[in-house]
Design a protein around this motif. Structure first.
Motif, mmCIF file in Angstrom:
data_model
loop_
_atom_site.group_PDB
_atom_site.id
_atom_site.type_symbol
_atom_site.label_atom_id
_atom_site.label_comp_id
_atom_site.label_asym_id
_atom_site.label_seq_id
_atom_site.Cartn_x
_atom_site.Cartn_y
_atom_site.Cartn_z
ATOM 1 N N LEU A 92 39.502 49.712 38.896
ATOM 2 C CA LEU A 92 39.556 49.235 37.512
ATOM 3 C C LEU A 92 40.972 49.305 36.934
ATOM 4 C CD1 LEU A 92 36.247 50.819 36.147
ATOM 5 C CD2 LEU A 92 36.661 48.442 36.826
ATOM 6 N N GLU A 93 41.673 50.398 37.169
ATOM 7 C CA GLU A 93 43.010 50.561 36.592
ATOM 8 C C GLU A 93 44.000 49.550 37.162
ATOM 9 O OE1 GLU A 93 44.207 54.603 37.086
ATOM 10 O OE2 GLU A 93 43.019 55.334 35.381
ATOM 11 N N ARG A 94 43.812 49.171 38.416
ATOM 12 C CA ARG A 94 44.721 48.217 39.055
ATOM 13 C C ARG A 94 44.305 46.763 38.805
ATOM 14 N NH1 ARG A 94 45.288 50.926 45.100
ATOM 15 N NH2 ARG A 94 46.098 52.949 44.461
ATOM 16 N N ASN A 95 43.225 46.578 38.044
ATOM 17 C CA ASN A 95 42.735 45.233 37.720
ATOM 18 C C ASN A 95 42.392 44.428 38.966
ATOM 19 O OD1 ASN A 95 42.995 45.489 34.847
ATOM 20 N ND2 ASN A 95 45.208 45.274 35.103
ATOM 21 N N SER A 98 37.380 43.094 37.211
ATOM 22 C CA SER A 98 37.165 43.493 35.818
ATOM 23 C C SER A 98 36.035 44.516 35.709
ATOM 24 C CB SER A 98 36.813 42.264 34.979
ATOM 25 O OG SER A 98 35.552 41.752 35.380
ATOM 26 N N LYS A 99 35.974 45.176 34.568
ATOM 27 C CA LYS A 99 34.907 46.143 34.311
ATOM 28 C C LYS A 99 33.541 45.469 34.346
ATOM 29 C CE LYS A 99 33.458 49.771 31.086
ATOM 30 N NZ LYS A 99 33.722 50.444 29.783
ATOM 31 N N TYR A 124 35.179 41.252 44.601
ATOM 32 C CA TYR A 124 36.257 40.279 44.374
ATOM 33 C C TYR A 124 35.723 38.849 44.427
ATOM 34 C CZ TYR A 124 40.813 38.005 44.887
ATOM 35 O OH TYR A 124 41.914 37.208 44.710
ATOM 36 N N GLU A 127 33.751 38.257 41.277
ATOM 37 C CA GLU A 127 34.634 38.010 40.134
ATOM 38 C C GLU A 127 35.244 36.609 40.191
ATOM 39 O OE1 GLU A 127 38.381 40.192 38.092
ATOM 40 O OE2 GLU A 127 36.290 40.579 37.686
ATOM 41 N N LYS A 205 46.707 41.998 46.742
ATOM 42 C CA LYS A 205 46.483 42.600 45.426
ATOM 43 C C LYS A 205 46.485 44.116 45.531
ATOM 44 C CE LYS A 205 43.522 41.646 41.420
ATOM 45 N NZ LYS A 205 44.471 40.817 40.658
ATOM 46 N N SER A 209 49.475 46.656 44.060
ATOM 47 C CA SER A 209 49.141 47.730 43.111
ATOM 48 C C SER A 209 49.536 49.097 43.662
ATOM 49 C CB SER A 209 47.639 47.722 42.825
ATOM 50 O OG SER A 209 46.877 47.950 43.989
#
Length: 211
Positions: A92-95, A98-99, A124, A127, A205, A209
């Motif tokens: 979540l913190e690294r996007n 999404s939540k 992924y 999303e 990704k 991150s």
């Protein structure tokens, strides 16, 4: 559905790469062996490639080769993600997703702090399809089930996730990459996503991150 083919000569002229570069990238597994398609022509045997896939792959290689070695690039393009795991907080913190996507995924799973690469890949893909408007949240639940039931049979090979609809009813399928599938005229193709491409994007990704 099948890719338009491009000859080796046309590919080299269009991209500006050399014969040596092309086959060096092949030896390093940056370009899959199965993308080199031998076909008969009036001059004898000639090599062709799936045009869209090759142009996309070469563009990525050229854009990344100054920052990554060929071995590092081979790892990015490999369908084998290795032993990558991430914690919920990191995802979540690294996007990475999404939540909303994470919570939709977790509705069907026991609480956990750590997630495997295949689980993160499922999130992924979910999303990606939610963001581009291909599916609803309810259809996302079917996507999750399809990935978890059948992706293991394709792990390590190039495959695609297809979404079709017939009379408004959605159906997902996992298919070998670039295989031709034909349905009756009432079936509508909605989306066909390369999971190998999703793996590449996800690896990049995660790597960005961590950097």
């Amino acid at each position: 559905m099948s890719d338009e083919l491009i000859s080796k000569k046309e590919l080299l002229e269009l991209t500006g790469i050399s014969y040596g570069q092309l086959y060096r990238w092949k030896r390093k597994n940056l370009i899959p062996e199965e993308w080199f398609v031998r076909k008969s022509s009036f001059t004898g045997q000639e090599t062709f490639f799936p045009k869209e896939k090759m142009l996309t792959r070469i563009d990525k290689i050229l854009n990344m080769k100054d920052d990554l070695s060929l071995d590092e690039l081979a790892d990015v393009f490999s369908p084998n993600p290795g032993e990558i795991t991430l914690q919920r907080q990191s995802i979540l913190e690294r996007n990475i997703v999404s939540k909303l996507t994470f919570e939709l995924y977790m509705q069907h799973h026991e609480p956990s702090d750590w997630f495997s690469f295949d689980q993160i890949l499922c999130m992924y893909v979910l999303e990606t399809m939610l963001k581009n408007g291909s599916i609803t949240q309810v259809e996302g639940e079917i996507l999750i089930q399809t990935m978890e039931d059948h992706y293991g049979a394709f792990a390590g090979t190039d495959c695609e996730l297809a979404l079709i609809r017939k009379m408004g009813v959605p159906m997902f399928a996992l298919l070998p990459a670039s295989c031709e599938v034909h349905f009756d005229r009432d079936v509508k193709w909605v989306s066909r996503i390369s999971l190998s491409q999703c793996i590449q994007e996800l690896k990049l990704k995660i790597g960005e991150s961590e950097g």
